[in-house]
Scaffold this motif. Structure first.
Motif, PDB file in Angstrom:
ATOM      1  N   THR A 421       5.594   9.473 -15.918  1.00  0.00           N
ATOM      2  CA  THR A 421       5.309   8.055 -15.657  1.00  0.00           C
ATOM      3  C   THR A 421       6.597   7.237 -15.593  1.00  0.00           C
ATOM      4  O   THR A 421       6.777   6.405 -14.696  1.00  0.00           O
ATOM      5  N   ALA A 422       7.499   7.484 -16.534  1.00  0.00           N
ATOM      6  CA  ALA A 422       8.762   6.741 -16.547  1.00  0.00           C
ATOM      7  C   ALA A 422       9.587   7.038 -15.302  1.00  0.00           C
ATOM      8  O   ALA A 422      10.149   6.133 -14.662  1.00  0.00           O
ATOM      9  N   PHE A 423       9.649   8.310 -14.945  1.00  0.00           N
ATOM     10  CA  PHE A 423      10.419   8.688 -13.763  1.00  0.00           C
ATOM     11  C   PHE A 423       9.800   8.087 -12.500  1.00  0.00           C
ATOM     12  O   PHE A 423      10.514   7.549 -11.636  1.00  0.00           O
ATOM     13  N   ALA A 424       8.476   8.182 -12.378  1.00  0.00           N
ATOM     14  CA  ALA A 424       7.801   7.663 -11.188  1.00  0.00           C
ATOM     15  C   ALA A 424       7.991   6.155 -11.056  1.00  0.00           C
ATOM     16  O   ALA A 424       8.210   5.638  -9.950  1.00  0.00           O
ATOM     17  N   ALA A 425       7.925   5.440 -12.177  1.00  0.00           N
ATOM     18  CA  ALA A 425       8.099   3.985 -12.129  1.00  0.00           C
ATOM     19  C   ALA A 425       9.514   3.620 -11.695  1.00  0.00           C
ATOM     20  O   ALA A 425       9.719   2.722 -10.856  1.00  0.00           O
ATOM     21  N   ALA A 426      10.511   4.326 -12.227  1.00  0.00           N
ATOM     22  CA  ALA A 426      11.904   4.035 -11.862  1.00  0.00           C
ATOM     23  C   ALA A 426      12.154   4.329 -10.392  1.00  0.00           C
ATOM     24  O   ALA A 426      12.805   3.545  -9.676  1.00  0.00           O
ATOM     25  N   LEU A 427      11.618   5.445  -9.905  1.00  0.00           N
ATOM     26  CA  LEU A 427      11.845   5.823  -8.519  1.00  0.00           C
ATOM     27  C   LEU A 427      11.104   4.890  -7.560  1.00  0.00           C
ATOM     28  O   LEU A 427      11.624   4.542  -6.487  1.00  0.00           O
ATOM     29  N   ALA A 428       9.895   4.471  -7.944  1.00  0.00           N
ATOM     30  CA  ALA A 428       9.166   3.508  -7.119  1.00  0.00           C
ATOM     31  C   ALA A 428       9.933   2.198  -7.015  1.00  0.00           C
ATOM     32  O   ALA A 428      10.009   1.583  -5.932  1.00  0.00           O
ATOM     33  N   ALA A 429      10.540   1.762  -8.117  1.00  0.00           N
ATOM     34  CA  ALA A 429      11.324   0.524  -8.095  1.00  0.00           C
ATOM     35  C   ALA A 429      12.538   0.657  -7.176  1.00  0.00           C
ATOM     36  O   ALA A 429      12.860  -0.263  -6.414  1.00  0.00           O
ATOM     37  N   LEU A 430      13.206   1.819  -7.228  1.00  0.00           N
ATOM     38  CA  LEU A 430      14.353   2.041  -6.340  1.00  0.00           C
ATOM     39  C   LEU A 430      13.924   2.050  -4.875  1.00  0.00           C
ATOM     40  O   LEU A 430      14.640   1.528  -4.004  1.00  0.00           O
ATOM     41  N   ALA A 431      12.770   2.655  -4.594  1.00  0.00           N
ATOM     42  CA  ALA A 431      12.278   2.690  -3.212  1.00  0.00           C
ATOM     43  C   ALA A 431      11.967   1.287  -2.706  1.00  0.00           C
ATOM     44  O   ALA A 431      12.288   0.933  -1.564  1.00  0.00           O
ATOM     45  N   VAL A 432      11.331   0.464  -3.551  1.00  0.00           N
ATOM     46  CA  VAL A 432      11.029  -0.919  -3.170  1.00  0.00           C
ATOM     47  C   VAL A 432      12.315  -1.693  -2.911  1.00  0.00           C
ATOM     48  O   VAL A 432      12.430  -2.446  -1.930  1.00  0.00           O
ATOM     49  N   LEU A 433      13.313  -1.493  -3.766  1.00  0.00           N
ATOM     50  CA  LEU A 433      14.598  -2.161  -3.576  1.00  0.00           C
ATOM     51  C   LEU A 433      15.237  -1.744  -2.251  1.00  0.00           C
ATOM     52  O   LEU A 433      15.772  -2.575  -1.504  1.00  0.00           O
ATOM     53  N   GLY A 434      15.177  -0.437  -1.945  1.00  0.00           N
ATOM     54  CA  GLY A 434      15.717   0.030  -0.672  1.00  0.00           C
ATOM     55  C   GLY A 434      15.006  -0.585   0.512  1.00  0.00           C
ATOM     56  O   GLY A 434      15.635  -0.986   1.498  1.00  0.00           O
ATOM     57  N   GLY A 435      13.675  -0.688   0.435  1.00  0.00           N
ATOM     58  CA  GLY A 435      12.920  -1.315   1.510  1.00  0.00           C
ATOM     59  C   GLY A 435      13.289  -2.777   1.704  1.00  0.00           C
ATOM     60  O   GLY A 435      13.403  -3.262   2.839  1.00  0.00           O
ATOM     61  N   LEU A 436      13.497  -3.493   0.592  1.00  0.00           N
ATOM     62  CA  LEU A 436      13.888  -4.902   0.688  1.00  0.00           C
ATOM     63  C   LEU A 436      15.276  -5.054   1.312  1.00  0.00           C
ATOM     64  O   LEU A 436      15.513  -5.987   2.096  1.00  0.00           O
ATOM     65  N   LEU A 437      16.184  -4.141   0.981  1.00  0.00           N
ATOM     66  CA  LEU A 437      17.508  -4.186   1.589  1.00  0.00           C
ATOM     67  C   LEU A 437      17.421  -4.014   3.108  1.00  0.00           C
ATOM     68  O   LEU A 437      18.132  -4.686   3.872  1.00  0.00           O
ATOM     69  N   VAL A 438      16.546  -3.112   3.541  1.00  0.00           N
ATOM     70  CA  VAL A 438      16.373  -2.898   4.982  1.00  0.00           C
ATOM     71  C   VAL A 438      15.788  -4.136   5.656  1.00  0.00           C
ATOM     72  O   VAL A 438      16.264  -4.591   6.698  1.00  0.00           O
ATOM     73  N   LEU A 439      14.757  -4.708   5.056  1.00  0.00           N
ATOM     74  CA  LEU A 439      14.068  -5.846   5.669  1.00  0.00           C
ATOM     75  C   LEU A 439      14.929  -7.098   5.708  1.00  0.00           C
ATOM     76  O   LEU A 439      14.729  -7.961   6.571  1.00  0.00           O
ATOM     77  N   THR A 440      15.871  -7.220   4.784  1.00  0.00           N
ATOM     78  CA  THR A 440      16.724  -8.407   4.757  1.00  0.00           C
ATOM     79  C   THR A 440      18.048  -8.198   5.497  1.00  0.00           C
ATOM     80  O   THR A 440      18.829  -9.127   5.628  1.00  0.00           O
ATOM     81  N   ALA A 441      18.300  -6.976   5.989  1.00  0.00           N
ATOM     82  CA  ALA A 441      19.528  -6.711   6.731  1.00  0.00           C
ATOM     83  C   ALA A 441      19.444  -7.345   8.120  1.00  0.00           C
ATOM     84  O   ALA A 441      18.365  -7.457   8.699  1.00  0.00           O
ATOM     85  N   PRO A 442      20.565  -7.773   8.686  1.00  0.00           N
ATOM     86  CA  PRO A 442      20.551  -8.308  10.046  1.00  0.00           C
ATOM     87  C   PRO A 442      20.023  -7.275  11.037  1.00  0.00           C
ATOM     88  O   PRO A 442      20.290  -6.070  10.897  1.00  0.00           O
ATOM     89  N   ARG A 443      19.299  -7.731  12.029  1.00  0.00           N
ATOM     90  CA  ARG A 443      18.730  -6.809  13.003  1.00  0.00           C
ATOM     91  C   ARG A 443      19.810  -6.032  13.752  1.00  0.00           C
ATOM     92  O   ARG A 443      19.604  -4.884  14.135  1.00  0.00           O
ATOM     93  N   ARG A 444      20.976  -6.659  13.954  1.00  0.00           N
ATOM     94  CA  ARG A 444      22.047  -5.952  14.665  1.00  0.00           C
ATOM     95  C   ARG A 444      22.576  -4.767  13.860  1.00  0.00           C
ATOM     96  O   ARG A 444      23.222  -3.863  14.417  1.00  0.00           O
ATOM     97  N   THR A 445      22.302  -4.757  12.549  1.00  0.00           N
ATOM     98  CA  THR A 445      22.735  -3.615  11.717  1.00  0.00           C
ATOM     99  C   THR A 445      21.767  -2.459  11.838  1.00  0.00           C
ATOM    100  O   THR A 445      22.175  -1.300  11.972  1.00  0.00           O
ATOM    101  N   THR A 446      20.453  -2.741  11.811  1.00  0.00           N
ATOM    102  CA  THR A 446      19.470  -1.664  11.873  1.00  0.00           C
ATOM    103  C   THR A 446      19.120  -1.271  13.294  1.00  0.00           C
ATOM    104  O   THR A 446      18.818  -0.103  13.559  1.00  0.00           O
ATOM    105  N   ASP A 447      19.145  -2.212  14.214  1.00  0.00           N
ATOM    106  CA  ASP A 447      18.781  -1.940  15.604  1.00  0.00           C
ATOM    107  C   ASP A 447      19.773  -2.631  16.536  1.00  0.00           C
ATOM    108  O   ASP A 447      19.455  -3.635  17.169  1.00  0.00           O
TER     109      ASP A 447
END
Length: 453
Positions: A421-447
């Motif tokens: 449970t502890a590992f899954a919660a930590a990894l889920a939080a990291l995944a959410v953080l990674g997704g937010l970084l992608v969504l807030t990055a400038p479009r010229r960086t991702t595409d």
């Protein structure tokens, strides 16, 4: 996968190149990353991915067999952790040199010795009678894997040529996850049904690796410095940073040209949680299956691993025309949901939730890997691509190797349910953080070239 980062005119030419069937003039030559290619038949792009698949079959083939070695040799769970750690040591050590080496001297001079080490690992695994033998075999395997995720994946791009970078990233990524899933399934089935379980598994794997050697020897790689250069290579030579790649040491932490760090960071932010999730499910799966289904069948455990990585393969083909931002964001969401399902599985004792966790984790890794490779393929010139691939995989494999081991010790101390449970919660939080970084990055960086189909 999304745009390739080349001009619309080049993209049109690239789609036309996908339909050509003429052979390259330098079909027997090796290339270091000098560019060119693009005239090879599409079947050669597929065949160029085979060495990646063959080595990744080996990478996970031993997983269902450790219970047999523990029974026959007699060693503790702590010793098993050391055996796994040697794989990471070999892998990371290989990544520190194989990418740079491949970009400078060519793909084949790196891939052929790596395949030789993989064949040696098969021999040692098949005859292993001691912990030292298992450690040596895992170390050899790690070195081979490090070479194919850097030089092997770059070779696929070289064979495809500038106009088919999208196809190259897709096939290289799928080759990796398909091989990772086929390994435990093949080992599970053969170890249950064939005589001499461990020796049979690695004899079959040796045949797969021998075919990979033949594919590398005949691979139509361009000559160093021959053929066309793409826009990324011209940019790299005119101010976006080639100095470190051209003049740096041969053994170093791999990186990307100046100005490409954001793409690498976004790829790692999603790929690292994804591959860590599948590594954790792969290591935890047999224990959970034993508790939930009351079975120790290696075929069942191998089948679940295969389903996880088959999902990672299939989902990449399904999203290949989506933009990178979307691919990465969905990958992060898949990893987060997979870890929530894993926590539910251990709390509710649900085999269905465990299967859902495996499939979602597979989707998360597949999409994170595809998005990360696509970002690098679209912005990094061929002469630095193997090193860039190595950098992405260092960022992914370090947490994938360290965090599950830490979770294993936590589970021993606090219990399987609390540790998971502890590992899954930590990894889920990291995944959410990674997704937010992608969504807030400038479009010229991702595409950077969203007009490319």
């Amino acid at each position: 996968m999304s745009g390739t980062g080349i001009s619309p005119a080049s993209s049109t030419a690239g789609r036309a190149a996908n339909r050509t069937v003429s052979r390259p003039a330098s079909s027997s030559a090796d290339g270091g990353g000098g560019g060119g290619g693009g005239d090879a038949p599409l079947r050669w792009v597929w065949l160029a991915a085979w060495p990646i698949t063959a080595v990744f079959v080996l990478s996970n083939a031993a997983t269902p067999l450790y219970v047999l070695w523990q029974r026959d040799i007699g060693f503790s769970r702590g010793t098993l952790t050391v055996v796994f750690a040697c794989y990471i040591v070999g892998l990371v050590g290989s990544l520190l040199v194989s990418g740079v080496l491949s970009d400078r001297i060519g793909r084949k001079p790196v891939l052929l010795p790596a395949l030789g080490l993989a064949l040696a690992a098969c021999l040692v695994f098949g005859t292993a009678g001691s912990v030292a033998a298992l450690i040596a075999a895992r170390l050899f395997t790690g070195v081979a894997v490090g070479a194919v995720v850097s030089a092997g994946m770059a070779a696929v791009t070289d064979v495809a040529g500038p106009g088919r970078r999208r196809t190259a990233a897709l096939l290289a990524s799928c080759a990796m996850v398909f091989g990772a899933g086929l390994g435990p399934l093949l080992a599970g089935v053969l170890s249950e049904l064939a005589p001499g379980p461990t020796s049979t598994v690695f004899a079959v794997e040796a045949v797969l690796l021998a075919l990979a050697v033949l594919a590398v020897l005949r691979m139509p790689l361009p000559r160093p410095g021959s053929g066309r250069t793409d826009r990324n290579d011209r940019n790299d030579r005119t101010g976006h940073g080639g100095e470190r790649g051209e003049r740096g040491g041969w053994i170093r932490v791999p990186g990307v040209p100046r100005g490409r760090g954001r793409q690498l960071a976004l790829g790692v932010a999603v790929f690292a949680p994804g591959i860590t999730a599948t590594s954790f499910v792969l290591s935890l799966g047999p224990s959970l299956l034993s508790g939930l289904l009351g079975t120790t069948s290696r075929i069942v455990a191998g089948s679940m691993a295969f389903a996880m990585f088959l999902t990672a393969t299939g989902v990449q083909f399904a999203v290949q025309r989506l933009r990178r931002r979307t691919v990465l964001a969905v990958g992060a969401a898949g990893t987060a949901l997979g870890m929530l399902a894993l926590a539910a599985a251990v709390h509710a004792g649900s085999a269905g939730a465990l299967l859902a966790a495996a499939l979602l984790a597979g989707a998360g890794q597949g999409l994170g890997q595809l998005g990360g490779l696509s970002l690098l393929n679209s912005t990094v010139p061929p002469r630095r691509l193997a090193e860039a691939n190595a950098a992405l995989n260092v960022g992914g494999y370090l947490p994938a190797g360290l965090l599950p081991v830490s979770a294993g010790y936590l589970s021993d101390a606090a219990g399987l349910t609390a540790g998971t449970t502890a590992f899954a919660a930590a990894l889920a939080a990291l995944a959410v953080l990674g997704g937010l970084l992608v969504l807030t990055a400038p479009r010229r960086t991702t595409d950077p070239d969203s007009s490319d189909a």
